[in-house]
Write a protein that holds these residues in place. Structure first.
Motif, PDB file in Angstrom:
ATOM      1  N   LEU A 318       0.832  -1.194   0.000  1.00 34.70           N
ATOM      2  CA  LEU A 318       0.000   0.000   0.000  1.00 34.70           C
ATOM      3  C   LEU A 318       0.874   1.254   0.000  1.00 34.70           C
ATOM      4  CD1 LEU A 318      -2.513  -1.113   2.772  1.00 34.70           C
ATOM      5  CD2 LEU A 318      -2.801  -1.348   0.313  1.00 34.70           C
ATOM      6  N   ILE A 319       0.401   2.270  -0.682  1.00 35.60           N
ATOM      7  CA  ILE A 319       1.124   3.531  -0.749  1.00 35.60           C
ATOM      8  C   ILE A 319       0.884   4.332   0.526  1.00 35.60           C
ATOM      9  CG2 ILE A 319       1.204   5.782  -1.908  1.00 35.60           C
ATOM     10  CD1 ILE A 319       0.695   4.313  -4.519  1.00 35.60           C
ATOM     11  N   VAL A 320       1.949   4.893   1.082  1.00 37.26           N
ATOM     12  CA  VAL A 320       1.880   5.776   2.252  1.00 37.26           C
ATOM     13  C   VAL A 320       2.173   7.196   1.789  1.00 37.26           C
ATOM     14  CG1 VAL A 320       2.843   6.295   4.533  1.00 37.26           C
ATOM     15  CG2 VAL A 320       2.637   3.914   3.773  1.00 37.26           C
ATOM     16  N   GLN A 397       9.579   7.782  -5.606  1.00 44.33           N
ATOM     17  CA  GLN A 397       8.422   8.635  -5.321  1.00 44.33           C
ATOM     18  C   GLN A 397       7.727   9.076  -6.607  1.00 44.33           C
ATOM     19  OE1 GLN A 397       8.931  12.809  -3.873  1.00 44.33           O
ATOM     20  NE2 GLN A 397       7.908  12.051  -2.021  1.00 44.33           N
ATOM     21  N   LEU A 398       8.504   9.473  -7.612  1.00 48.07           N
ATOM     22  CA  LEU A 398       7.925   9.905  -8.882  1.00 48.07           C
ATOM     23  C   LEU A 398       7.229   8.756  -9.592  1.00 48.07           C
ATOM     24  CD1 LEU A 398      10.835  12.202 -10.171  1.00 48.07           C
ATOM     25  CD2 LEU A 398       8.648  12.913  -9.185  1.00 48.07           C
ATOM     26  N   VAL A 399       7.849   7.561  -9.555  1.00 47.35           N
ATOM     27  CA  VAL A 399       7.244   6.392 -10.187  1.00 47.35           C
ATOM     28  C   VAL A 399       5.934   6.036  -9.497  1.00 47.35           C
ATOM     29  CG1 VAL A 399       7.537   3.933 -10.647  1.00 47.35           C
ATOM     30  CG2 VAL A 399       9.459   5.490 -10.992  1.00 47.35           C
ATOM     31  N   ALA A 400       5.938   6.061  -8.154  1.00 46.87           N
ATOM     32  CA  ALA A 400       4.735   5.719  -7.394  1.00 46.87           C
ATOM     33  C   ALA A 400       3.616   6.717  -7.648  1.00 46.87           C
ATOM     34  CB  ALA A 400       5.057   5.663  -5.902  1.00 46.87           C
ATOM     35  N   GLU A 404       0.093   5.592  -9.047  1.00 49.58           N
ATOM     36  CA  GLU A 404      -1.110   5.848  -8.246  1.00 49.58           C
ATOM     37  C   GLU A 404      -2.238   6.364  -9.151  1.00 49.58           C
ATOM     38  OE1 GLU A 404      -1.082   9.045  -5.271  1.00 49.58           O
ATOM     39  OE2 GLU A 404      -1.586   7.517  -3.787  1.00 49.58           O
ATOM     40  N   LYS A 405      -1.857   7.209 -10.116  1.00 49.50           N
ATOM     41  CA  LYS A 405      -2.842   7.703 -11.080  1.00 49.50           C
ATOM     42  C   LYS A 405      -3.341   6.561 -11.965  1.00 49.50           C
ATOM     43  CE  LYS A 405      -0.657  12.282 -11.231  1.00 49.50           C
ATOM     44  NZ  LYS A 405       0.096  13.253 -12.075  1.00 49.50           N
ATOM     45  N   ALA A 438       8.313   0.388  -6.801  1.00 50.78           N
ATOM     46  CA  ALA A 438       7.095   1.171  -6.587  1.00 50.78           C
ATOM     47  C   ALA A 438       6.109   0.907  -7.702  1.00 50.78           C
ATOM     48  CB  ALA A 438       7.444   2.647  -6.511  1.00 50.78           C
ATOM     49  N   GLY A 439       6.078  -0.282  -8.223  1.00 52.68           N
ATOM     50  CA  GLY A 439       5.276  -0.553  -9.413  1.00 52.68           C
ATOM     51  C   GLY A 439       3.988  -1.268  -9.116  1.00 52.68           C
TER      52      GLY A 439
END
Length: 501
Positions: A318-320, A397-400, A404-405, A438-439
């Protein structure tokens, strides 16, 4: 004789006056001391103590003098309100209607405003606190109370049920609004404004629902569905750390630094549960767990049939977005025909976790995060999880952020394909919301369109043409269960008593 009696009377009166004066001065002194003691005790009270004494309507400036009263601003707001309300009505309706559709619970096919008016009563600002928390910014916390007379009617449609107008009556709002002004060196000297609701004290929105020309019983559970939708929108879109960024002044400005970004990845292994409370009259419950940090990104485990001590051993990522204020929420449901009853809920504060350090926890389940409203406080059992927090570097962070989008777009496609009722549904066996580094990992769409790795791709792995969703967890388990349509709010209260194993 008269002289002597006069002298005696004078002495008596004088002594009485002196005694009375001494008593009055002593009484005054004792009152001062008692008042000083009371003031000293009051100064030691915290926010919770003040709320116990004054109730929920205690203004922020009472318990925290850093909030300044702004009676002059309330007078001006009352004069401006007819114009502000008229302008705000169109903006709010245009902004909130898409959210109602996006967060619409399963069981409701349409949720829109049929009438929206903010009324004639202006909000009241109880106090304002101004801080300089970061260079180049001014942070303003506004203690806002509103017990207005709005006219809000929702047009609610469900399967096989005609549109029912639902009126929101007796609306009351209690919250602290945080406004962050990004400063610029050109007039009007403010390039952007960030608006959010502080999570503490918890935003409170009270209202009653009334069916206009119909009955609320026409759609079973409609009150709970609307409550869940409202609370989830507030929690997932408006409550800090989530925020709305508004560029102003016509100055070209990069607002990316003001927006919420992924800061890390939480790997959660849902291992097992013990001593769950049975919710079935015949046989045992069929439990599964819904896991999320943001309600918009729900995932769930497989269903274990007829078992009060289930073992799942499924892993999710999960993304934090803000480790200091966000929570991991675990909800255990009983798979049933129709709406799945919730067996228990627990939460874990992410601030308690250390980066790159695996931790196994046994968390006690609660009937609700708001225990004040619960009468049945019997033990609901425990759920055991293993968590690992990884902090992103700049590249991750940029990849995530991009992925996320992509996840949101994928959920919209699932909704359009009829696989899920709304973007709020938890995905069956969805591997994670972030993958290698982060994929995005292995989730699929109905007739074969899926998301694999960090992009969209066509897969032909024999997914059902009927449009059922199938995904793989990191541990390799799979599931074909559909989401039941349960949607529950997140309320930042104490967790269910997590303890390390």
């Amino acid at each position: 004789m008269g002289l002597v009696s006069g002298m005696v009377m004078g002495m008596v009166v004088g002594i009485a006056l002196m005694a009375g004066w001494k008593y009055m001065m002593g009484h005054r002194s004792r009152k001062r001391v008692a008042k000083a003691v009371d003031i000293k005790l009051l100064s030691c009270l915290n926010r919770d103590d003040m709320r116990k004494i004054c109730g929920e309507n205690c203004p922020e400036w009472i318990s925290f003098p850093v909030f300044e009263q702004v009676k002059w601003l309330n007078k001006q707001l009352n004069k401006l309100w007819p114009f502000v309300a008229q302008a705000a009505e169109a903006v709010i309706k245009e902004s909130v209607e898409p959210l109602l559709e996006e967060y619409r619970p399963t069981g409701i096919t349409s949720l829109k405003f049929s009438k929206f008016s903010l009324g004639t009563v202006a909000p009241k600002i109880e106090g304002i606190r101004v801080q300089n928390l970061k260079e180049g910014q001014i942070t303003m916390d506004i203690d806002l109370r509103w017990g207005g007379d709005p006219s809000i009617i929702l047009a609610v449609e469900a399967a096989l049920v005609a549109s029912i107008p639902i009126q929101l009556k007796d609306l009351k709002v209690f919250t602290v609004v945080r406004a962050i002004f990004q400063l610029a060196d050109e007039i009007p000297c403010i390039s952007a404004v960030v608006v959010a609701l502080l999570a503490e004290p918890k935003p409170r929105i009270d209202y009653t629902l009334k069916a206009v020309g119909g009955s609320l019983t026409a759609i079973p559970g409609i009150s709970d569905m609307i409550d869940d939708t409202v609370n989830t929108i507030v929690t997932d879109m408006l409550q800090w750390p989530h925020r709305i960024v508004v560029p102003i002044g016509g100055i070209p400005v990069d607002t990316s630094e003001l927006e919420l970004k992924p800061v890390g990845k939480l790997t959660v292994n849902v291992m097992r549960a013990n001593d769950l409370k049975n919710s079935e009259l015949i046989g045992k419950s069929d439990p599964y767990v819904v896991v999320y940090i943001r309600p918009l990104f729900r995932v769930k485990t497989k269903v274990v049939d007829n078992n009060l001590n289930p073992v799942w051993n499924q892993t999710f990522e999960l993304i934090v977005e803000d480790k200091e204020t966000q929570w991991l929420v675990l909800e255990v449901f009983d798979k049933d025909i129709g709406q799945d009853p919730r067996m228990g809920i627990a939460k874990l504060s992410l601030i308690e976790l250390e980066a790159e350090k695996s931790k196994e926890l046994e968390i006690r389940l609660l009937p609700s995060l708001d225990m004040l409203k619960i009468k049945d406080k019997k033990d609901r059992g425990t759920v055991t999880i293993q968590v690992l927090y990884h902090e992103f570097n700049k590249e991750e962070q940029l990849v995530a952020l991009e992925e996320e989008k992509m996840i949101l777009e994928a959920r919209k496609k699932l909704k359009e394909a009829g696989v899920i009722g709304s973007t709020m549904d938890a995905l069956d066996g969805a591997a994670s919301l972030v993958g290698s580094g982060a994929g995005l990992v292995g989730s699929g769409l109905g007739a074969g369109a899926g998301i694999v790795g960090s992009g969209f791709g066509a897969v032909t792995s024999g997914l059902s043409k009927a449009g059922k969703f199938m995904g793989r967890t990191i541990t390799g388990h799979s599931s074909q269960n559909r989401k039941s349509g349960t949607s529950t709010p997140v309320n930042p209260q104490e967790n269910g008593g997590a303890k390390p194993l």
